[in-house]
Design a protein around this motif. Structure first.
Motif, PDB file in Angstrom:
ATOM      1  N   GLU A  31       0.832  -1.207   0.000  1.00  0.00           N
ATOM      2  CA  GLU A  31       0.000   0.000   0.000  1.00  0.00           C
ATOM      3  C   GLU A  31       0.870   1.262   0.000  1.00  0.00           C
ATOM      4  O   GLU A  31       2.012   1.235   0.466  1.00  0.00           O
ATOM      5  CB  GLU A  31      -0.870   0.002   1.264  1.00  0.00           C
ATOM      6  CG  GLU A  31      -2.308   0.368   1.008  1.00  0.00           C
ATOM      7  CD  GLU A  31      -3.136   0.538   2.274  1.00  0.00           C
ATOM      8  OE1 GLU A  31      -4.190   1.157   2.154  1.00  0.00           O
ATOM      9  OE2 GLU A  31      -2.749   0.087   3.362  1.00  0.00           O
ATOM     10  N   VAL A  33       0.436   4.914   1.560  1.00  0.00           N
ATOM     11  CA  VAL A  33      -0.409   5.755   2.406  1.00  0.00           C
ATOM     12  C   VAL A  33       0.279   7.099   2.603  1.00  0.00           C
ATOM     13  O   VAL A  33       1.444   7.160   3.022  1.00  0.00           O
ATOM     14  CB  VAL A  33      -0.675   5.090   3.774  1.00  0.00           C
ATOM     15  CG1 VAL A  33      -1.522   6.003   4.661  1.00  0.00           C
ATOM     16  CG2 VAL A  33      -1.371   3.739   3.594  1.00  0.00           C
ATOM     17  N   ARG A 192       7.478   6.463  -7.214  1.00  0.00           N
ATOM     18  CA  ARG A 192       6.441   5.582  -7.767  1.00  0.00           C
ATOM     19  C   ARG A 192       7.045   4.222  -8.162  1.00  0.00           C
ATOM     20  O   ARG A 192       6.442   3.181  -7.945  1.00  0.00           O
ATOM     21  CB  ARG A 192       5.785   6.253  -8.984  1.00  0.00           C
ATOM     22  CG  ARG A 192       4.591   5.457  -9.512  1.00  0.00           C
ATOM     23  CD  ARG A 192       3.970   6.104 -10.718  1.00  0.00           C
ATOM     24  NE  ARG A 192       3.220   7.313 -10.398  1.00  0.00           N
ATOM     25  CZ  ARG A 192       3.539   8.531 -10.777  1.00  0.00           C
ATOM     26  NH1 ARG A 192       4.605   8.742 -11.522  1.00  0.00           N
ATOM     27  NH2 ARG A 192       2.794   9.556 -10.435  1.00  0.00           N
ATOM     28  N   HIS A 195       7.640   1.986  -5.266  1.00  0.00           N
ATOM     29  CA  HIS A 195       6.369   1.444  -4.790  1.00  0.00           C
ATOM     30  C   HIS A 195       5.782   0.443  -5.779  1.00  0.00           C
ATOM     31  O   HIS A 195       5.650  -0.739  -5.491  1.00  0.00           O
ATOM     32  CB  HIS A 195       5.396   2.602  -4.530  1.00  0.00           C
ATOM     33  CG  HIS A 195       4.002   2.163  -4.287  1.00  0.00           C
ATOM     34  ND1 HIS A 195       2.941   2.575  -5.054  1.00  0.00           N
ATOM     35  CD2 HIS A 195       3.494   1.330  -3.363  1.00  0.00           C
ATOM     36  CE1 HIS A 195       1.841   2.007  -4.606  1.00  0.00           C
ATOM     37  NE2 HIS A 195       2.131   1.251  -3.585  1.00  0.00           N
ATOM     38  N   ARG A 196       5.487   0.898  -6.981  1.00  0.00           N
ATOM     39  CA  ARG A 196       4.730   0.050  -7.926  1.00  0.00           C
ATOM     40  C   ARG A 196       5.573  -1.066  -8.513  1.00  0.00           C
ATOM     41  O   ARG A 196       5.157  -2.208  -8.558  1.00  0.00           O
ATOM     42  CB  ARG A 196       4.198   0.902  -9.080  1.00  0.00           C
ATOM     43  CG  ARG A 196       3.114   1.821  -8.626  1.00  0.00           C
ATOM     44  CD  ARG A 196       1.883   1.777  -9.515  1.00  0.00           C
ATOM     45  NE  ARG A 196       0.955   2.801  -9.040  1.00  0.00           N
ATOM     46  CZ  ARG A 196       0.605   3.864  -9.756  1.00  0.00           C
ATOM     47  NH1 ARG A 196       1.048   4.014 -10.982  1.00  0.00           N
ATOM     48  NH2 ARG A 196      -0.225   4.753  -9.242  1.00  0.00           N
ATOM     49  N   THR A 201       6.072  -1.042   0.385  1.00  0.00           N
ATOM     50  CA  THR A 201       5.007  -0.347   1.083  1.00  0.00           C
ATOM     51  C   THR A 201       5.553   1.026   1.469  1.00  0.00           C
ATOM     52  O   THR A 201       6.690   1.126   1.939  1.00  0.00           O
ATOM     53  CB  THR A 201       4.612  -1.143   2.341  1.00  0.00           C
ATOM     54  OG1 THR A 201       4.381  -2.493   1.956  1.00  0.00           O
ATOM     55  CG2 THR A 201       3.378  -0.566   2.998  1.00  0.00           C
ATOM     56  N   ALA A 216      -0.786   8.064  -4.083  1.00  0.00           N
ATOM     57  CA  ALA A 216      -1.260   7.433  -2.845  1.00  0.00           C
ATOM     58  C   ALA A 216      -2.554   6.649  -3.057  1.00  0.00           C
ATOM     59  O   ALA A 216      -3.462   7.096  -3.734  1.00  0.00           O
ATOM     60  CB  ALA A 216      -1.477   8.495  -1.770  1.00  0.00           C
ATOM     61  N   ASP A 217      -2.616   5.443  -2.458  1.00  0.00           N
ATOM     62  CA  ASP A 217      -3.862   4.681  -2.436  1.00  0.00           C
ATOM     63  C   ASP A 217      -4.803   5.299  -1.415  1.00  0.00           C
ATOM     64  O   ASP A 217      -6.015   5.295  -1.578  1.00  0.00           O
ATOM     65  CB  ASP A 217      -3.599   3.233  -1.997  1.00  0.00           C
ATOM     66  CG  ASP A 217      -2.598   2.541  -2.913  1.00  0.00           C
ATOM     67  OD1 ASP A 217      -2.804   2.604  -4.135  1.00  0.00           O
ATOM     68  OD2 ASP A 217      -1.622   1.957  -2.407  1.00  0.00           O
ATOM     69  N   ARG A 218      -4.213   5.792  -0.337  1.00  0.00           N
ATOM     70  CA  ARG A 218      -5.003   6.230   0.790  1.00  0.00           C
ATOM     71  C   ARG A 218      -4.306   7.418   1.447  1.00  0.00           C
ATOM     72  O   ARG A 218      -3.074   7.497   1.437  1.00  0.00           O
ATOM     73  CB  ARG A 218      -5.049   5.074   1.793  1.00  0.00           C
ATOM     74  CG  ARG A 218      -6.186   5.081   2.755  1.00  0.00           C
ATOM     75  CD  ARG A 218      -6.565   3.640   3.105  1.00  0.00           C
ATOM     76  NE  ARG A 218      -5.478   2.851   3.660  1.00  0.00           N
ATOM     77  CZ  ARG A 218      -5.254   2.712   4.967  1.00  0.00           C
ATOM     78  NH1 ARG A 218      -6.014   3.310   5.842  1.00  0.00           N
ATOM     79  NH2 ARG A 218      -4.251   1.965   5.398  1.00  0.00           N
ATOM     80  N   THR A 232      -9.573   7.700   0.351  1.00  0.00           N
ATOM     81  CA  THR A 232      -8.911   7.988  -0.916  1.00  0.00           C
ATOM     82  C   THR A 232      -8.615   9.493  -0.953  1.00  0.00           C
ATOM     83  O   THR A 232      -9.283  10.272  -0.258  1.00  0.00           O
ATOM     84  CB  THR A 232      -9.822   7.650  -2.108  1.00  0.00           C
ATOM     85  OG1 THR A 232     -10.995   8.472  -2.010  1.00  0.00           O
ATOM     86  CG2 THR A 232     -10.215   6.183  -2.105  1.00  0.00           C
TER      87      THR A 232
END
Ligand SMILES: Nc1ncnc2c1ncn2[C@@H]1O[C@H](COP(=O)(O)OP(=O)(O)OP(=O)(O)O)[C@@H](O)[C@H]1O
Ligand SMILES: [Mg+2]
Length: 251
Positions: A31, A33, A192, A195-196, A201, A216-218, A232
């Motif tokens: 994730e 965040v 990015r 992360h991706r 995380t 960000a996802d959240r 979101t």
């Protein structure tokens, strides 16, 4: 599977002041965040508690399900938790490559001084290979931030296999602070990718919602040490309690 990071009742008081106040939050594997909140909300203090720089006055920090509340920062780092700091933390008179080599040696890598290729590979992952032999003091703010990320990734050179290595959970405290507008895009791309593509995380403090929208996802919003809202990026921006917390400040 247990969340990568799980905070419960996490609090930190200094004298009569409660600076972090009963934070409960779970971050799942992979994730991203974002932590936002007005100046003085307690974002950096929260990162200090998670990374072990300070001890909470109440509550627990769990990493992969294990209670790490009592562990010092270096033991948390060994378990895969890495962080960067709000102010830039590079050594001006050391070269870029020397930073990575030093961090790799600290993580137990042998013969890293001769491993110019390994160091270069780490620098390529943060798009800094072209500055390998330059002194860190002469770098732009954006490049200094990239170097801090390279230092986090350096333990990868201590590994026997070729897995991405380095921290699985990264705490980034305002990595865009002080970075010129024209460098923000590339730094965002580097983060990015960590992360991706590499599946890390990420927990990142960032004030600018426009940067977070594609990242960000959240979003978790802090205010006066508490967690005001999570959701979101769009939901959080539309939340009236969040807008109220930011009265007089730019969201
Ligand atoms: N060691 C300390 N002793 C006493 N008060 C502290 C200490 N560290 C932080 N504070 C206070 O705690 C509050 C939260 O600080 P913190 O740095 O965590 O906020 P922040 O959300 O990261 O703010 P910013 O957006 O400005 O970086 C502030 O009022 C700060 O003055
Ligand atoms: Mg801060």
């Amino acid at each position: 599977m247990a969340p990568v990071l799980e905070l419960s009742g996490l609090s930190w008081s200094v004298g009569a002041a409660t600076i972090v106040d009963g934070i409960a939050m779970a971050v799942e594997e992979g994730e991203f965040v974002a932590v936002i909140g007005p100046n003085g909300a307690g974002k950096t203090s929260l990162f200090n508690l998670v990374s072990g720089i300070t001890r909470p006055t109440a509550g627990t920090v769990r990493l992969d399900g294990a209670d790490i509340t009592g562990l010092p920062p270096h033991r948390r780092a060994r378990r895969g938790l890495g962080r960067t700091f709000q102010s830039s933390s590079v050594f001006p008179t050391m070269t870029v490559a020397e930073h990575v080599a030093l961090a790799a040696r600290a993580a137990g890598a042998k013969r890293v001084a001769e491993d110019g290729e390994g160091v270069r590979a780490v620098l390529e992952r943060v798009r800094l290979a072209r500055r390998a032999d330059d002194l860190a003091g002469g770098l732009s703010h954006g490049d200094k931030r990239k170097l801090e990320l390279a230092v986090l990734l350096a333990p990868t050179l201590a590994q026997a296999d070729s897995s991405p290595g380095g921290p699985r959970l990264m705490l980034l405290d305002e990595p865009m602070a002080g970075v010129a507008a024209e460098e923000v895009g590339e730094l965002t791309d580097v983060i990015r990718t960590l992360h991706r593509t590499e599946g890390r995380t990420v927990l990142m403090v960032e004030h600018h919602m426009d940067i977070l929208l594609g990242l960000a996802d959240r979003v978790a919003v802090m205010h006066h040490g508490t967690l005001l809202a999570t959701g979101t990026p769009d939901a959080v921006m539309a939340d009236p309690t969040v807008q109220e917390a930011y009265v007089g400040e730019e969201l």
